[in-house]
Design an enzyme around this catalytic site. Sequence first.
Site, PDB file in Angstrom:
ATOM      1  N   GLY A 214       0.826  -1.195   0.000  1.00 18.64           N
ATOM      2  CA  GLY A 214       0.000   0.000   0.000  1.00 18.64           C
ATOM      3  C   GLY A 214       0.864   1.249   0.000  1.00 18.64           C
ATOM      4  N   CYS A 215       0.279   2.329  -0.437  1.00 14.43           N
ATOM      5  CA  CYS A 215       1.032   3.591  -0.529  1.00 14.43           C
ATOM      6  C   CYS A 215       1.442   4.081   0.852  1.00 14.43           C
ATOM      7  CB  CYS A 215       0.219   4.635  -1.280  1.00 14.43           C
ATOM      8  SG  CYS A 215      -1.489   4.820  -0.695  1.00 14.43           S
ATOM      9  N   TYR A 216       0.490   4.150   1.779  1.00 14.50           N
ATOM     10  CA  TYR A 216       0.825   4.638   3.113  1.00 14.50           C
ATOM     11  C   TYR A 216       1.856   3.743   3.806  1.00 14.50           C
ATOM     12  CZ  TYR A 216      -3.148   7.954   3.047  1.00 14.50           C
ATOM     13  OH  TYR A 216      -4.021   8.971   2.768  1.00 14.50           O
TER      14      TYR A 216
END
Lengths: 327, 327, 327, 327
Positions: free
Chosen positions: C139-141
């Site tokens: 995921g990006c976060y």
Amino acid sequence: MSSSKSLRAGIVGFRGYSGNELIHILHRHRFVTGVPLEHRSDSSSASPLSGQTVKDQDLAVVFLATPPEASMELTADFLAAGAKVVDLSGAFRLRTPENYARWYKEPHTAAALLAEAAYGLPEFYRNTIQNARLVSNPGCYPTAANLAIRPLINAGAVNLQAGIICDAKSGVSGAGRKPSMKTSFCEVTENFSAYSLLDHRHVPEVLQNSNLEESQFSFSAQLIPIDRGILETIYFRTPTLDFNTDRIYQIYQDAYANERFVRIHSPGKVPDLHSVRRTNYCDIGFSQQPDGRTVVVSAIDNLVKGAAGQAVQNMNLILGFPEVEGL
Amino acid sequence: MSSSKSLRAGIVGFRGYSGNELIHILHRHRFVTGVPLEHRSDSSSASPLSGQTVKDQDLAVVFLATPPEASMELTADFLAAGAKVVDLSGAFRLRTPENYARWYKEPHTAAALLAEAAYGLPEFYRNTIQNARLVSNPGCYPTAANLAIRPLINAGAVNLQAGIICDAKSGVSGAGRKPSMKTSFCEVTENFSAYSLLDHRHVPEVLQNSNLEESQFSFSAQLIPIDRGILETIYFRTPTLDFNTDRIYQIYQDAYANERFVRIHSPGKVPDLHSVRRTNYCDIGFSQQPDGRTVVVSAIDNLVKGAAGQAVQNMNLILGFPEVEGL
Amino acid sequence: MSSSKSLRAGIVGFRGYSGNELIHILHRHRFVTGVPLEHRSDSSSASPLSGQTVKDQDLAVVFLATPPEASMELTADFLAAGAKVVDLSGAFRLRTPENYARWYKEPHTAAALLAEAAYGLPEFYRNTIQNARLVSNPGCYPTAANLAIRPLINAGAVNLQAGIICDAKSGVSGAGRKPSMKTSFCEVTENFSAYSLLDHRHVPEVLQNSNLEESQFSFSAQLIPIDRGILETIYFRTPTLDFNTDRIYQIYQDAYANERFVRIHSPGKVPDLHSVRRTNYCDIGFSQQPDGRTVVVSAIDNLVKGAAGQAVQNMNLILGFPEVEGL
Amino acid sequence: MSSSKSLRAGIVGFRGYSGNELIHILHRHRFVTGVPLEHRSDSSSASPLSGQTVKDQDLAVVFLATPPEASMELTADFLAAGAKVVDLSGAFRLRTPENYARWYKEPHTAAALLAEAAYGLPEFYRNTIQNARLVSNPGCYPTAANLAIRPLINAGAVNLQAGIICDAKSGVSGAGRKPSMKTSFCEVTENFSAYSLLDHRHVPEVLQNSNLEESQFSFSAQLIPIDRGILETIYFRTPTLDFNTDRIYQIYQDAYANERFVRIHSPGKVPDLHSVRRTNYCDIGFSQQPDGRTVVVSAIDNLVKGAAGQAVQNMNLILGFPEVEGL
């Protein structure tokens, strides 16, 4: 007249940007209270609006911040029940059903009302509006355009053979509140796009109110990555060099000296969108070359003078309140 | 030619937006290495640049991303020392010192070089550029305008008596990197403003390269709240109805069939700024009414095709590299 | 290996922001060609994708830029047909179907694949990724968070009882391309909003890869009115004053000295989003008070290192190309 | 009290964003008229302001929207001449000259006035403000922070050993109107940056008014690419699980039940910046995990509740007008 005796104004389409702005403006109005009316297009559970709604809710006036189809459907009933109607859609702006069908690509279903609809640009039609039951609130683009060009055309200051070019730019709220790819943040930010070249449905409103032929007025609409505001850059040539800067300025002064919501900048100065943001003003400025080429900049807030603000200005006229009340 | 034998390109003004973009583009160039050159306007401690700099740094070419005064001061020395020069300022774009003085409001101090400066719009002047020592890189606005209108004018498709209207919009980087009230965030965001009406100094570049009289070309510049991109909306009338959509399209096809950096949209489609962002493309589209009124939309990235990208394209031509290298 | 022998990489979900970025990146890749694959959710007329697609299209690898449901549906077939799979959804990031069901609020329908899915954060799991058939792209976060905190936790530099606070901010493209009120321009511009407080579905990815208990890691996600970029501001206390600025800096240096895509700022300096925009970098900086309170800023482009760029980095690893190719 | 007997309020620094907002707000005030006062820092030709100005202009109150140096220079004279003073700078917010010197990096030149300056947060210090000659208007960040945390701290709902994290974000107008690279459009747009990590000069205002030790409060300030608004995301742990959602909500209700300008969202809901834009509200919401980790979101308009609005609220208190007048 005291606030304890406020008149009640229904608002259909109160969830859209114009409807929401109406609520916001009426909140400041001393003599009128806004009443949101749930329309079936807003919610499947709502019962249909009708003349009975006017009676049940004791409405003196109804604002229709709806698509034209809904306005054509609802207006006659509301009028019959005794309410005044200020319609913010395009339903009653053009004078014939044929013209409506051409530009809106659908038949007009309430053509009997076209004759009595007053075009709600107070600076030009104040007397008519005051006596109307039905006011057709102008489109946002035509408001900025007509206020800028009609005095010049009437004064003979425009070479109509060369024609008028109106390059218009609008903030994104002009496209309405319904989510779409066109108005999604990532598509709009850091972008600038033209979306209607020479054939925007607002064109006939300008032709009709500024006495122009179609070939004399070229209009394009474009999207600025901001939420609200319309700025139009308008180009024309004067027919003779007599229409110099002083004379153009005088024409505007004469036209708007007594108008509260039109401000003319001194020659060579033009407004930007911050000048008019969240106000009911239309600000106009111009610059001219010695050979007669002239450019006018006209700026409004599309949700105020271009929609809800002008609608309240019209309501004030038909109900007899001070024209600036709430604005 | 291998990268181990890279040529060296000096960059004066590398801290500005165009200079920074040059560094960025040359970073991807297989055959040329960018060399930032500290100019005294950048830093009080820098020693003055001169022909000796060219020799010391072994520079094949120097980019001047500087104000015109600095370009006029530096160019002759760099040329004398054997470097080619690509000047991104307005110093050498106009053909006479008188014209320069009129539009730039200051005397030209290197008029002897005007005759040999090639105007660096490769799509029109490729052969001249290839043989030049000094290339004057076009202004951002004239690049988008000339590419859009010159083929039409040459083909006789424009009614020049009615004239051409070019309504231009630019991102804020076009105003340069120096902080000012005009480019401060709070003044620009949620705003749109016109800043040069009919008298922008880029006008004579269009007149000169598209063979227009001043009265035939009306140009205004406006600021969009985005960082980069220029979009020009250009209005004209055709002299006869023979210049219909098919014919206009054919004129563009003929003009740019072999051009890598000009893309013509199919009739009725126009580009937006996302189409060209961070590319060296000029995208052009148009729409026409049956009565001959025509609107063309021309879009570029002002820092790429409008400045650094076109400068590298020109460098590629004068140094004999593939025109698209690095772009 | 020449470009005439390019391997072919399918891209499912190519119309979304991550899928589009994949196409953009692979366009620059010397050894792999991107092949958009129409999925039935994209178009009602598309035939279903299956293992046969892999054979018909001769695909070495397939990128799934799809919702987790589609990834769970498609992955097994693609693997069985001999393709490697890089999945950009959350389908295979958590280690157990129970954990998936808890955070994604739906049952896992391809649990048999969880055991073999490699978590595609190359800086931590390079060897595993190189030998995997299925890579679960982070995921990006979590990418920005894990790169910032795991080395510190491993070194004992964090007081885990006081816990870690990660205040995360993302550009709007992180919410996907489907139009919604939440991502419409007028709702986002001139706004800033929190949309997931302490219970974002990306939390377990951080816990799992940085060896944290849930109570030790507080995470909130917020929306910045920009199109792309993630910046996380991370707060913690050191367990002793021995973990001073020099030591923290050394821990980062040791962790990332050989990493091409992680850049550590010198102490006291932190990155902004322009630092990483349109790059595959994760930039990390920090500042510390004498009492041990420390704040780390970690920045990535959510569509590059946070999605498509890291996916290509993973593809390069599993196919044996240089890790930086195309990036 | 009629508007024909308006009191007069001088505004020093009226060209800045806060000063301009003051003019805007006072324009709507029924009982007070704003009087812009030219200060010598605004214009080289202005004569120095002094106590005589108060007499000449018949000023009941003076707003100082100036840097602290100017406020320290002007305040004593204005007070001596009989005016009340509302100072929007940081000059009189801290209680000792030593503390001022530490955080503002310069000596305090009007220390004699510190003792009598009332800290102008009406929700906490209404009675003191009503009797003050000199009101020190709070900083924008401390306003949002103190309103969010002080009731919780007073109620014992915060585990102070774990500490409070306040991650603050502000629109660009918070940096003032003077052009700088930091606030230029191209640097801010599509960016997000931290500019003060753990050592912002607003920190001691929070410590002082919420009874915190420095090590208990970690604060960072960041720049959002919008013009106005502050949103603070505040993290803490409760000392026991007794401080559950209901109890936290009750604490806020008890604290602000009678406050017109603080609005508490229902549990789990938090404000965004559109909630408070162009209003004097501070909106507060929170969300909690079962293990006691809690996040509070506090939002204000930095130019209204964070500056000019609160200044007028204070003026209303010291002059005896309704606290909401003009707001």
